[in-house]
Design an enzyme around this catalytic site. Structure first.
Site, PDB file in Angstrom:
ATOM      1  CG  ASP A  73     -43.319 -76.719  46.099  1.00  0.00           C
ATOM      2  OD1 ASP A  73     -44.241 -77.489  46.438  1.00  0.00           O
ATOM      3  OD2 ASP A  73     -42.140 -77.094  45.908  1.00  0.00           O
ATOM      4  CG  ASP A 101     -41.728 -81.086  50.501  1.00  0.00           C
ATOM      5  OD1 ASP A 101     -41.390 -80.661  51.619  1.00  0.00           O
ATOM      6  OD2 ASP A 101     -42.706 -81.823  50.320  1.00  0.00           O
TER       7      ASP A 101
HETATM    8 MG   LIG Z   1     -41.413 -79.087  45.324  1.00  0.00          MG
END
Ligand SMILES: [Mg+2]
Ligand SMILES: [Zn+2]
Length: 185
Positions: free
Chosen positions: A14, A16
């Protein structure tokens, strides 16, 4: 003939809250900031032969907060910061959709995590062996369905102060180096 053995291992990540500080609907490249240990972990993984693949939900596009071009600029800034550490992201897969968003992004797609569409594409396009791959996010939805694609349950890691079992990517990857996989989620 290219056999199954040729398939590469990958680290699905992922973006962020996992690689960079979560700014919530980040659209300004100046705001891209690597999290503690992220660059070091990715450098070690790359060295160990993992293809680095980012899979990210960016519903800010469907919400009209920023454009795909702006999202591209953020990803380019991230690439610059990682390049300083010799790290290259093999490819970034992004879901811009949200059913309650704005056209043309207002669809029920197969790619918004926790759905697996982007992971499926990555595995096919990059020739990845799920059984030898690992995955990290800062939320369960980033990784929880991945055993459905053959990524081992214990190869999944949630990082960060929220629901995380690991403080950062480096602590996760150290565990992988010690045990071959993580501890699961
Ligand atoms: Mg995230
Ligand atoms: Zn999507």
């Amino acid at each position: 003939m290219k056999g199954h053995d040729a398939a590469r291992k990958a680290w699905f990540l992922d973006r962020d809250g996992t690689i960079i500080v979560d700014r919530h609907y980040l659209s300004d490249p100046e705001q891209v900031e690597l999290l503690e240990g992220a660059a070091q972990a990715l450098a070690q993984a790359q060295q160990a032969g993992y293809l680095l693949v980012v899979v990210t939900n960016q519903s800010g596009i469907a919400r009209g907060y920023f454009s795909e071009a702006e999202a591209d600029r953020v990803d380019r800034r991230l690439a610059e910061l990682l390049a300083e550490h010799g790290v290259t992201i093999a490819r970034t897969y992004r879901c811009p959709h949200l059913p309650e968003g704005k056209p043309p992004y207002d669809i029920v797609c197969d790619c918004r995590k926790p759905r697996l569409g982007l992971f499926r594409r990555a595995i096919a396009e990059l020739g990845i062996d799920p059984a030898r791959s690992i995955a990290c996010g800062d939320k369960p939805r980033d990784v929880e369905r991945l055993p459905g694609l053959g990524i081992p349950q214990e190869a999944l890691g949630i990082i960060g102060p929220g629901e995380g079992r690991y403080p950062d990517l480096l602590s996760f990857f150290r565990t992988v180096q010690q045990h071959g996989v993580g501890l699961g989620i």
